[in-house]
Structures are given as C-alpha cells and as structure tokens.
Motif scaffolding. Structure first.
Motif, mmCIF file in Angstrom:
data_model
loop_
_atom_site.group_PDB
_atom_site.id
_atom_site.type_symbol
_atom_site.label_atom_id
_atom_site.label_comp_id
_atom_site.label_asym_id
_atom_site.label_seq_id
_atom_site.Cartn_x
_atom_site.Cartn_y
_atom_site.Cartn_z
ATOM 1 N N ILE A 196 0.854 -1.207 0.000
ATOM 2 C CA ILE A 196 0.000 0.000 0.000
ATOM 3 C C ILE A 196 0.884 1.249 0.000
ATOM 4 N N THR A 197 1.890 1.245 0.845
ATOM 5 C CA THR A 197 2.779 2.403 0.946
ATOM 6 C C THR A 197 3.515 2.640 -0.369
ATOM 7 N N ALA A 198 4.016 1.577 -0.977
ATOM 8 C CA ALA A 198 4.725 1.710 -2.254
ATOM 9 C C ALA A 198 3.812 2.298 -3.330
ATOM 10 N N TYR B 173 1.324 4.256 9.588
ATOM 11 C CA TYR B 173 0.520 3.155 10.079
ATOM 12 C C TYR B 173 -0.158 3.617 11.354
ATOM 13 N N GLY B 174 -1.449 3.348 11.498
ATOM 14 C CA GLY B 174 -2.154 3.675 12.729
ATOM 15 C C GLY B 174 -3.416 4.465 12.482
ATOM 16 N N SER B 175 -3.848 5.125 13.529
ATOM 17 C CA SER B 175 -5.113 5.862 13.507
ATOM 18 C C SER B 175 -4.922 7.300 13.025
ATOM 19 N N ALA B 176 -6.039 7.998 12.899
ATOM 20 C CA ALA B 176 -5.990 9.426 12.558
ATOM 21 C C ALA B 176 -5.211 10.189 13.632
ATOM 22 N N GLU B 177 -5.376 9.778 14.890
ATOM 23 C CA GLU B 177 -4.657 10.432 15.992
ATOM 24 C C GLU B 177 -3.152 10.195 15.876
ATOM 25 N N ASN B 178 -2.767 8.967 15.485
ATOM 26 C CA ASN B 178 -1.342 8.679 15.268
ATOM 27 C C ASN B 178 -0.773 9.573 14.172
ATOM 28 N N LEU B 179 -1.540 9.726 13.099
ATOM 29 C CA LEU B 179 -1.107 10.583 11.999
ATOM 30 C C LEU B 179 -0.872 12.000 12.488
ATOM 31 N N GLU B 180 -1.828 12.557 13.236
ATOM 32 C CA GLU B 180 -1.683 13.934 13.722
ATOM 33 C C GLU B 180 -0.479 14.077 14.649
ATOM 34 N N MET B 181 -0.251 13.078 15.485
ATOM 35 C CA MET B 181 0.886 13.139 16.399
ATOM 36 C C MET B 181 2.205 13.146 15.614
ATOM 37 N N ILE B 182 2.290 12.318 14.598
ATOM 38 C CA ILE B 182 3.512 12.271 13.783
ATOM 39 C C ILE B 182 3.694 13.567 13.003
ATOM 40 N N LEU B 183 2.614 14.092 12.442
ATOM 41 C CA LEU B 183 2.714 15.347 11.692
ATOM 42 C C LEU B 183 3.184 16.495 12.591
ATOM 43 N N MET B 184 2.634 16.557 13.797
ATOM 44 C CA MET B 184 3.043 17.617 14.720
ATOM 45 C C MET B 184 4.470 17.402 15.220
ATOM 46 N N HIS B 185 4.850 16.153 15.426
ATOM 47 C CA HIS B 185 6.232 15.861 15.819
ATOM 48 C C HIS B 185 7.196 16.421 14.777
#
Length: 169
Positions: free
Chosen positions: A85-87, A98-110
């Motif tokens: 999928i990523t490729a 990989y993960g939830s919408a919350e994981n995505l936001e945490m990574i983006l803010m990081h």
C-alpha cells in the motif's frame, strides 16, 4: 488625546512572543485506508486478490493527502501488505503512516515541531497559546517545551491576561 489618558498595549510593549502551536499544523486532507476492505470476506488476505485491489487504487483520491493505514478487521495481516500500500501511494501522498488518525496527527506535529526554526525565540519571553479551535496532540506541547526550554528566557502557557509560568532561565 493626552498622554495621561493614552491607552497602551502593555503586552505588545513587553516583548512577549505569543506562539500558537496550531500554526504548525500541516494543511491538507487526511484520509484513512482500512485494510479490511482489501481482504477476502474482510477476514483473509489472499495475495493475488490483495495485489489486484492495491493496483486498482485510484491515486487521484490520495493526491497530496496525509494518509493513515490501519486494519479494523480481526485478521492477521502480514507486514508486506503495508509495504505494498505504501509503495503504491508514496509518490502521490504527502505522508503515509501506520495507525489511527490520531497517530497521523501526532507524527505530523512531531515533524512540524522538530523542523520549525525557533531561533527568533532565543533569549525571549514566550507565551504558548493555550486555546485553539484546532485539535493539537498533547505530545506536541511536550515536544515544544523540550525544544524551547534551553533557548527561551521564560516560557508561559495560556493567554496574556491569564498564564501559567512554566520556566525561567
């Protein structure tokens, strides 16, 4: 108006830097991909079927989007499925996690806090805005304090009229 009755903005004159963490939020559409939709009967991964479904993904739907990939089915999915999928989406999406919408936001803010140039705040008094109409992951505030602590003169949280002192250097 005489100087005796002149209205002065003491906050503006104080040299205090107001910083709104929500300004670092990357702009763009967020989309989730649930791997259960790629599974046979939402339960079993059949490699040939899975590859066909991945190949059929309409890339335009994910152009410049921030994507989180997850599996809501009670099924074991091999790691290579996430690779496929990523490729498929790497050259189209802005970011895939990989993960939830919350994981995505945490990574983006990081990434946003990590990459932001805070040099304008060196030796300054900084007030981190406490209220925002946008949802900010709590971890972003933790990382912000970590980043600012060694460089600011003082750090506060809240609003100019009502703030909590955090540290003084």
């Amino acid at each position: 108006m005489s100087e005796e009755f002149e209205i002065k903005n003491k906050v503006a004159a104080s040299g205090l830097i107001n910083f709104d963490l929500s300004t670092l939020l990357p702009k763009g559409e967020r989309k989730g991909i649930d791997l259960k939709d790629f599974l046979f009967m939402e339960m079993v991964l059949k490699e040939k079927d899975f590859r066909e479904k991945v190949a059929a993904i309409n890339l335009e739907e994910y152009k410049d989007a921030y994507i989180y990939v997850y599996n809501s089915a009670d099924a074991i999915v091999p790691l290579w499925a996430y690779f496929l999928i990523t490729a498929k989406l790497t050259d189209t999406a802005k970011k895939i996690v990989y993960g939830s919408a919350e994981n995505l936001e945490m990574i983006l803010m990081h990434e946003a806090v990590r990459d932001y140039d805070f040099s304008e705040m060196n030796g300054k008094r900084v007030l981190v805005k406490g209220c925002s109409d946008k949802s900010i992951p709590e971890n972003a505030y933790v990382e912000l304090v970590e980043k600012l602590s060694p460089v600011v003169k003082s750090l506060m949280f809240g609003e100019a009229c009502s703030n909590v002192p955090i540290l003084k250097n």
